[in-house]
Design a protein around this motif. Structure first.
Motif, PDB file in Angstrom:
ATOM      1  N   ALA A 270      22.430  47.061 -57.084  1.00 20.79           N
ATOM      2  CA  ALA A 270      21.192  46.902 -57.690  1.00 20.79           C
ATOM      3  C   ALA A 270      19.750  47.823 -56.916  1.00 20.79           C
ATOM      4  O   ALA A 270      20.127  47.184 -56.168  1.00 20.79           O
ATOM      5  N   ASP A 271      19.221  47.677 -57.973  1.00 13.20           N
ATOM      6  CA  ASP A 271      17.954  48.955 -57.570  1.00 13.20           C
ATOM      7  C   ASP A 271      16.826  47.238 -58.000  1.00 13.20           C
ATOM      8  O   ASP A 271      16.239  46.767 -59.042  1.00 13.20           O
TER       9      ASP A 271
ATOM     10  N   LEU B  58      11.436  47.533 -52.000  1.00  7.00           N
ATOM     11  CA  LEU B  58      12.099  47.575 -50.965  1.00  7.00           C
ATOM     12  C   LEU B  58      13.568  48.335 -51.440  1.00  7.00           C
ATOM     13  O   LEU B  58      13.413  48.932 -52.913  1.00  7.00           O
ATOM     14  N   PRO B  59      15.166  49.309 -50.699  1.00  6.24           N
ATOM     15  CA  PRO B  59      16.072  49.379 -51.275  1.00  6.24           C
ATOM     16  C   PRO B  59      16.499  48.923 -52.136  1.00  6.24           C
ATOM     17  O   PRO B  59      16.753  47.316 -51.986  1.00  6.24           O
ATOM     18  N   GLU B  60      17.435  49.167 -52.181  1.00  5.08           N
ATOM     19  CA  GLU B  60      19.033  49.288 -53.413  1.00  5.08           C
ATOM     20  C   GLU B  60      19.840  46.829 -52.546  1.00  5.08           C
ATOM     21  O   GLU B  60      19.321  46.806 -51.657  1.00  5.08           O
ATOM     22  N   LEU B  61      19.587  46.836 -54.261  1.00  6.34           N
ATOM     23  CA  LEU B  61      20.061  44.590 -53.289  1.00  6.34           C
ATOM     24  C   LEU B  61      21.768  44.889 -53.455  1.00  6.34           C
ATOM     25  O   LEU B  61      22.488  45.689 -54.103  1.00  6.34           O
ATOM     26  N   THR B  62      21.898  44.815 -52.416  1.00 10.80           N
ATOM     27  CA  THR B  62      24.056  44.713 -52.349  1.00 10.80           C
ATOM     28  C   THR B  62      23.970  42.895 -52.055  1.00 10.80           C
ATOM     29  O   THR B  62      22.568  42.028 -51.253  1.00 10.80           O
ATOM     30  N   GLY B  63      24.814  42.413 -52.303  1.00 10.10           N
ATOM     31  CA  GLY B  63      25.188  40.786 -52.801  1.00 10.10           C
ATOM     32  C   GLY B  63      26.363  40.460 -53.500  1.00 10.10           C
ATOM     33  O   GLY B  63      27.093  41.762 -53.724  1.00 10.10           O
ATOM     34  N   PHE B  64      26.691  39.232 -53.758  1.00  8.50           N
ATOM     35  CA  PHE B  64      27.637  38.876 -54.344  1.00  8.50           C
ATOM     36  C   PHE B  64      28.299  37.912 -54.886  1.00  8.50           C
ATOM     37  O   PHE B  64      26.639  36.556 -54.815  1.00  8.50           O
TER      38      PHE B  64
ATOM     39  N   PRO C 194      12.484  40.557 -63.940  1.00  5.72           N
ATOM     40  CA  PRO C 194      13.116  40.880 -62.983  1.00  5.72           C
ATOM     41  C   PRO C 194      13.249  41.367 -62.169  1.00  5.72           C
ATOM     42  O   PRO C 194      12.421  42.458 -61.336  1.00  5.72           O
ATOM     43  N   LEU C 195      13.844  40.814 -61.021  1.00  9.45           N
ATOM     44  CA  LEU C 195      14.297  41.293 -59.116  1.00  9.45           C
ATOM     45  C   LEU C 195      14.674  42.409 -59.079  1.00  9.45           C
ATOM     46  O   LEU C 195      14.601  43.884 -58.790  1.00  9.45           O
ATOM     47  N   ALA C 196      15.822  42.979 -60.432  1.00  8.81           N
ATOM     48  CA  ALA C 196      16.880  44.271 -59.879  1.00  8.81           C
ATOM     49  C   ALA C 196      17.684  44.334 -61.237  1.00  8.81           C
ATOM     50  O   ALA C 196      17.481  43.658 -62.564  1.00  8.81           O
TER      51      ALA C 196
ATOM     52  N   ASN D 203      20.274  42.023 -46.905  1.00  8.54           N
ATOM     53  CA  ASN D 203      19.480  42.999 -47.291  1.00  8.54           C
ATOM     54  C   ASN D 203      18.352  42.459 -46.824  1.00  8.54           C
ATOM     55  O   ASN D 203      17.074  41.533 -47.124  1.00  8.54           O
ATOM     56  N   PRO D 204      17.917  42.794 -45.323  1.00  5.62           N
ATOM     57  CA  PRO D 204      17.420  41.950 -44.378  1.00  5.62           C
ATOM     58  C   PRO D 204      15.473  42.591 -44.853  1.00  5.62           C
ATOM     59  O   PRO D 204      14.470  42.040 -44.690  1.00  5.62           O
TER      60      PRO D 204
END
Length: 242
Positions: free
Chosen positions: A136-137, A144-150, A165-167, A202-203
Motif C-alpha cells: 500500500a502507498d 514514508l515509503p510503501e507499506l508492506t505487511g500481512f 486513511p494511513l495508506a 517498515n522500519p
C-alpha cells in the motif's frame, strides 16, 4: 522524552500479542538505541495500570475475547487516553487498532465501545477473511515509503472525518471496505491491520514514531541493509503470481 530516555510502553502483551506483534516494541527500542538514545521500555500487563507519562505506546492484535477484555480494562483504566492528552504517540495493530476506534463488534456479536482515540468504526464482515500480503502507498503527508505487511482479519473498518486513511492498497484488502483504504491516523495516533511484525518490515514507520516523540524532523542515519533486504524479499514475494 524524560531524563532517563525514550519511554516506550508495550500495552497488554498477555492479551494483545498475536502474530509476533511484540516485535514492534523491539524494533522501536532497537531503532532508538542505534541513534544513541537511552530507552526505558515497560511491558504493561492487563492487571496493571497504564502509565500516562510515556512517549510511545504500542498495541498488538488479539483474538476476539481478549480484545473485548482489553477494551473494557483500558476504558476503566483511562491511562492510555490521558497519555494521548499528554502528547503521547500510539501505534496499534489489528484488534488494537479497532479498540482505539469509537466502536467495534466483540466476540458476543455486540457493538462495543472503543477508546475513541481514532475516528473509526469497525464491524464484522460476512464474506471471507482478509488474509495475505499487502502492499500500500502511505499517505503522502507522512513522507514514508510503501507499506508492506500481512493481514489476517474479518473486521471491516470505516474511517470517519476525524481521521485519515494511513495508506491506499495496491495489493490486499486493508480496511475491508472496498474503498482501497488501509489503517487510519491522526496527529499522534496510528492504526493498521498489518502484522509482520509491521515495524520490522517498515522500519521507517518506527523512525517516524521516534521523531514525533522527540519533536525532531530527522534522525541520524543507521545501517538499514538488513531491513531493506527483508522489505525487498517480502515485496517481491507478494508480487509473484499466485
Amino acid at each position: 522524552m524524560s531524563d532517563t530516555g525514550l519511554r516506550v510502553v508495550w500495552v497488554y502483551p498477555d492479551l494483545l500479542s498475536t502474530y509476533g506483534d511484540q516485535g514492534n516494541a523491539l524494533v522501536v527500542e532497537r531503532r532508538a538505541q542505534q541513534r544513541g538514545l537511552a530507552v526505558q521500555r515497560t511491558d504493561v500487563r492487563s492487571d496493571q495500570q497504564v502509565p500516562t507519562s510515556a512517549d510511545i505506546y504500542l498495541i498488538g492484535g488479539g483474538e476476539d475475547r481478549p480484545q473485548r477484555l482489553a477494551a473494557e480494562r483500558l476504558l476503566r483504566d483511562g491511562g492510555l487516553s490521558r497519555a494521548v492528552d499528554n502528547g503521547a504517540i500510539i501505534f496499534s495493530v489489528c484488534a488494537g487498532y479497532q479498540i482505539l476506534g469509537r466502536e467495534f463488534v466483540n466476540d458476543l456479536g455486540e457493538p462495543q465501545r472503543g477508546l475513541g482515540l481514532l475516528d473509526v468504526v469497525s464491524t464484522r464482515g460476512e464474506a471471507e477473511r482478509c488474509v495475505g500480503d499487502v502492499l500500500a502507498d502511505i499517505d503522502g503527508e507522512l513522507g514514508l515509503p510503501e507499506l508492506t505487511g500481512f493481514e489476517n482479519h474479518q473486521g471491516i473498518t470505516h474511517v470517519g472525518p476525524g481521521a485519515r486513511p494511513l495508506a491506499r492498497v495496491r495489493l490486499g484488502k486493508g480496511n475491508g471496505t472496498g474503498d482501497g483504504t488501509e489503517g487510519a491516523w491522526n496527529d499522534t495516533v496510528f492504526g493498521t491491520y498489518m502484522h509482520g511484525p509491521v515495524l520490522a518490515r517498515n522500519p521507517q514507520i518506527a523512525d517516524h514514531l521516534i521523531k514525533l516523540a522527540l519533536d525532531v524532523n530527522a534522525l541520524p542515519s543507521v545501517n538499514d541493509q538488513w531491513y531493506e533486504a527483508l522489505r525487498k524479499e517480502r515485496i517481491s514475494a507478494a508480487l509473484q503470481p499466485a
